[in-house]
Design an enzyme around this catalytic site. Structure first.
Site, PDB file in Angstrom:
ATOM      1  N   GLY A   7       0.827  -1.201   0.000  1.00  0.00           N
ATOM      2  CA  GLY A   7       0.000   0.000   0.000  1.00  0.00           C
ATOM      3  C   GLY A   7       0.859   1.247   0.000  1.00  0.00           C
ATOM      4  N   GLY A   9      -0.130   4.430  -0.126  1.00  0.00           N
ATOM      5  CA  GLY A   9      -0.769   5.661   0.305  1.00  0.00           C
ATOM      6  C   GLY A   9       0.198   6.445   1.168  1.00  0.00           C
ATOM      7  N   GLY A  12       1.612   4.215   4.252  1.00  0.00           N
ATOM      8  CA  GLY A  12       2.485   3.131   3.816  1.00  0.00           C
ATOM      9  C   GLY A  12       3.795   3.659   3.272  1.00  0.00           C
ATOM     10  N   LYS A  99      -6.676   1.085  10.426  1.00  0.00           N
ATOM     11  CA  LYS A  99      -7.452   1.293  11.646  1.00  0.00           C
ATOM     12  C   LYS A  99      -8.936   1.260  11.300  1.00  0.00           C
ATOM     13  CE  LYS A  99      -3.793   4.232  13.533  1.00  0.00           C
ATOM     14  NZ  LYS A  99      -3.430   5.582  14.036  1.00  0.00           N
ATOM     15  N   LYS A 182     -11.110   5.670  17.899  1.00  0.00           N
ATOM     16  CA  LYS A 182     -10.757   7.093  18.049  1.00  0.00           C
ATOM     17  C   LYS A 182     -11.121   7.869  16.795  1.00  0.00           C
ATOM     18  CE  LYS A 182      -7.088   6.959  15.198  1.00  0.00           C
ATOM     19  NZ  LYS A 182      -6.694   7.898  14.132  1.00  0.00           N
ATOM     20  N   ARG A 246      -7.864  13.240   8.758  1.00  0.00           N
ATOM     21  CA  ARG A 246      -8.938  13.197   7.759  1.00  0.00           C
ATOM     22  C   ARG A 246     -10.297  13.046   8.436  1.00  0.00           C
ATOM     23  NH1 ARG A 246      -6.375   8.349   4.421  1.00  0.00           N
ATOM     24  NH2 ARG A 246      -6.020   7.770   6.591  1.00  0.00           N
TER      25      ARG A 246
END
Length: 317
Positions: A7, A9, A12, A99, A182, A246
């Site tokens: 990954g 992103g 990563g 997560k 969270k 985000r």
């Protein structure tokens, strides 16, 4: 020990950069390798260049040759990516860096890893961190959770760097639930700030949200001290108070009644849906998580959500 990050992103890529800077050879798997291979830079991490020791590939089979695989994909894509590995991953450590809670199974990433790749050892890497900070080499501390204590200790030494400090735990359930829940509370906090409700409201949401996080985690077998650590309270504090998050920005947009970029992954929205369903199944009261689910789907306004929470019966803390 060889390492592959699945990954490319922001998170990563940041992990690949951080680990490579400590001298390790790292393979970074991306769906689209053209930009990374030609420029050695990620659009999601402006101003950061991949070290030469990071090898970029679009071949999962090549990535699977590594001893340790860090899975930095969105939670809802984790099972899809795992299904694409054609060969067994026997003897390897699979470290989930996502997560959330899987919407299909209502389980966390460790359970998804165990179910789809039972021949490998699952682990969780989580805690208060922004990809940009890790990529820039700013000091960061995370939790590495693995039920196999010996493998967890090995992973801790393999993945830690001078700037990335890892604390070891065997409480996988607590670590993954702290990281997942969270994000839900961060959406609630963003919404209240977007509505102009102030920092006192945010503090109340964070505190009562932490109580919900702990309630669910303990019910599912976690240790309370895990939620008080980096993967729980630490991550909650960071995510609920910074616009780098985000999930917080998504909540902010909800509170301001502004559109939010649909291409940005907001794990907390899906997690709120999963938690709402899970809480109903097991009979737990999770009012903030349930309200965030309704907010995320547009079935309730921020004003009505806050009014509903404030009108709940008074009780002892």
């Amino acid at each position: 020990m060889s390492i592959a990050v699945i990954g490319a992103g922001a998170f990563g890529t940041a992990l690949a950069i951080s680990i490579a800077r400590s001298g390790a050879e790292v393979t970074l798997w991306a769906r689209d390798t053209s930009a990374l291979q030609s420029t050695r830079q990620s659009l999601r991490l402006p101003g950061v260049t991949l070290p030469e020791s990071v090898s970029v590939t679009g071949d999962l089979a090549q990535s699977a040759l590594a001893d340790t695989l860090l899975l930095a994909t969105p939670m809802q894509s984790l099972s899809t990516v795992l299904d694409q590995f054609d060969t067994p991953l026997s003897g390897k450590a699979l470290v989930a860096c996502c997560k959330g809670i899987d919407l299909n199974t209502l389980t966390g990433p460790a359970e998804v890893l165990s179910r789809l790749k039972p021949e490998a050892t699952p682990a969780i890497l989580t805690g208060p961190s922004f990809a940009a900070d890790i990529a820039r080499g700013l000091p960061t501390a995370l939790t590495l959770a693995c039920q196999d204590e010996a493998i967890g200790r090995s992973l801790q030494h393999q993945l830690a760097t001078p700037a990335l400090r890892l604390y070891r735990s065997t409480d996988v359930i607590g670590a993954e639930l702290g990281g997942a829940l969270k994000n839900v509370i961060a959406i609630a906090c963003g919404a209240c700030i977007g509505q102009g409700m102030g920092d006192s409201t945010r503090a109340a949401l964070m505190t009562r949200g932490f109580a919900e996080m702990t309630r669910l985690a303990i019910h599912l077998g976690a240790r309370s001290e895990t939620l008080s650590g980096l993967s729980g309270m630490g991550d909650l504090a960071l995510t609920c108070m910074s616009e780098q998050s985000r999930n917080y920005r998504f909540g902010l947009a909800l509170g301001q009644e502004k559109p939010f970029d649909p291409t940005i992954t907001v794990e907390g929205a899906k997690t709120a849906e999963a938690v709402t369903r899970l809480a109903q199944q097991i009979g737990l009261d999770m009012p903030i998580c349930q309200m965030v689910h309704q907010l995320s789907t547009g079935s309730v306004s921020v004003t009505d959500a806050i009014r509903t929470l404030l009108s709940r019966p008074l009780k002892e803390e």
